[in-house]
Design a protein around this motif. Structure first.
Motif, mmCIF file in Angstrom:
data_model
loop_
_atom_site.group_PDB
_atom_site.id
_atom_site.type_symbol
_atom_site.label_atom_id
_atom_site.label_comp_id
_atom_site.label_asym_id
_atom_site.label_seq_id
_atom_site.Cartn_x
_atom_site.Cartn_y
_atom_site.Cartn_z
ATOM 1 N N ARG A 8 0.429 3.809 -2.984
ATOM 2 C CA ARG A 8 -0.128 5.105 -2.611
ATOM 3 C C ARG A 8 0.922 6.202 -2.538
ATOM 4 N NH1 ARG A 8 -2.197 4.571 3.045
ATOM 5 N NH2 ARG A 8 0.030 4.844 3.434
ATOM 6 N N GLN A 12 -7.864 1.627 -0.209
ATOM 7 C CA GLN A 12 -8.379 2.777 0.509
ATOM 8 C C GLN A 12 -9.816 2.529 0.912
ATOM 9 O OE1 GLN A 12 -7.728 6.013 -2.231
ATOM 10 N NE2 GLN A 12 -5.671 6.412 -1.445
ATOM 11 N N ARG A 58 -6.043 -0.863 5.097
ATOM 12 C CA ARG A 58 -6.976 0.264 5.065
ATOM 13 C C ARG A 58 -7.026 0.974 6.421
ATOM 14 N NH1 ARG A 58 -12.587 -1.507 2.069
ATOM 15 N NH2 ARG A 58 -11.803 -1.622 -0.069
ATOM 16 N N THR A 113 0.831 -1.203 0.000
ATOM 17 C CA THR A 113 0.000 0.000 0.000
ATOM 18 C C THR A 113 0.866 1.254 0.000
ATOM 19 O OG1 THR A 113 -1.833 -1.111 1.131
ATOM 20 C CG2 THR A 113 -1.746 1.281 1.289
#
Length: 214
Positions: A62, A207, A143, A58
């Motif tokens: 991201r 997300q 998340r 992630t």
């Protein structure tokens, strides 16, 4: 005395940039998979290793942080206290389900009772739900990076109930990866843990759902 001008840095061509970007994905999947495989050798640490890998992936997707290999170890160090109980529970349930499947296969081959088929049919949905939960936990943990195990599991339930189509797609992908690793066992240290995690982050999303999407 003449001044020597510094040469401007060479610009990468468009195809070189595209190629490097394309190679970054398999490289990070493989390197992250090796890190997760090493961390998961303790069996009960397999799920915590997948959680750490999901959080490292992630950060890459991201924040463009390419240090997936080392970040997996860093995330494991910061999350193992929260994730280890889940790993112990997952290992126990997996062992029980594997023993049940072995027992049912033995009974079906001997033809001792038709009731065994009924029990086998009842065990299939349990195994499917458990597999989906295993695949969803790393995504939920990425998340909700700062939340508790309870919040992670609540998010797992939300993911499975709100997006049944994505859950089915993830189940198909997980089954395909399992078959692929069974046919080519040499791939296991590199992609057995990383491909399901990467696919889960892509299919379910890394997300939280926005209110508009809900």
């Amino acid at each position: 005395m003449t001044m020597v001008r510094a040469r401007p840095p060479a610009r990468k061509s468009r195809w070189e940039s595209s190629l490097l970007s394309a190679l970054a994905t398999p490289a990070n999947i493989v390197l992250g998979g090796v890190a997760a495989f090493l961390l998961g050798l303790g069996i009960i640490t397999a799920l915590p290793a997948m959680i750490a890998l999901a959080r490292a992936l992630t950060r890459w997707m991201r924040d463009k942080d390419d240090a997936v290999f080392t970040n997996t170890f860093r995330e494991f160090a910061s999350t193992w206290r929260r994730s280890l109980p889940l790993g112990i529970f997952a290992a126990f349930v997996t062992l029980v389900l594997a023993a049940d499947v072995f027992f049912l296969l033995v009974q079906m081959t001997t033809g001792s009772s038709t009731l065994v088929i009924v029990f086998a049919a009842a065990a299939v949905p349990i195994g499917v739900v458990f597999l989906l939960m295993l695949l969803a936990v790393p995504v939920a943990a990425s998340r909700l990076a700062d939340e508790t195990r309870r919040e992670w599991m609540n998010e797992v339930g939300n993911m499975l109930l709100r997006h049944p189509g994505r859950s089915f797609a993830m189940l198909v992908v997980g089954a395909a990866i399992t078959v692929g690793c069974a046919l080519l066992p040499t791939l296991i240290p590199f992609v057995a843990l990383s491909l399901p995690v990467y696919a889960g982050l892509r299919i379910w999303g890394y997300q939280l759902d926005s209110p508009a999407a809900e």
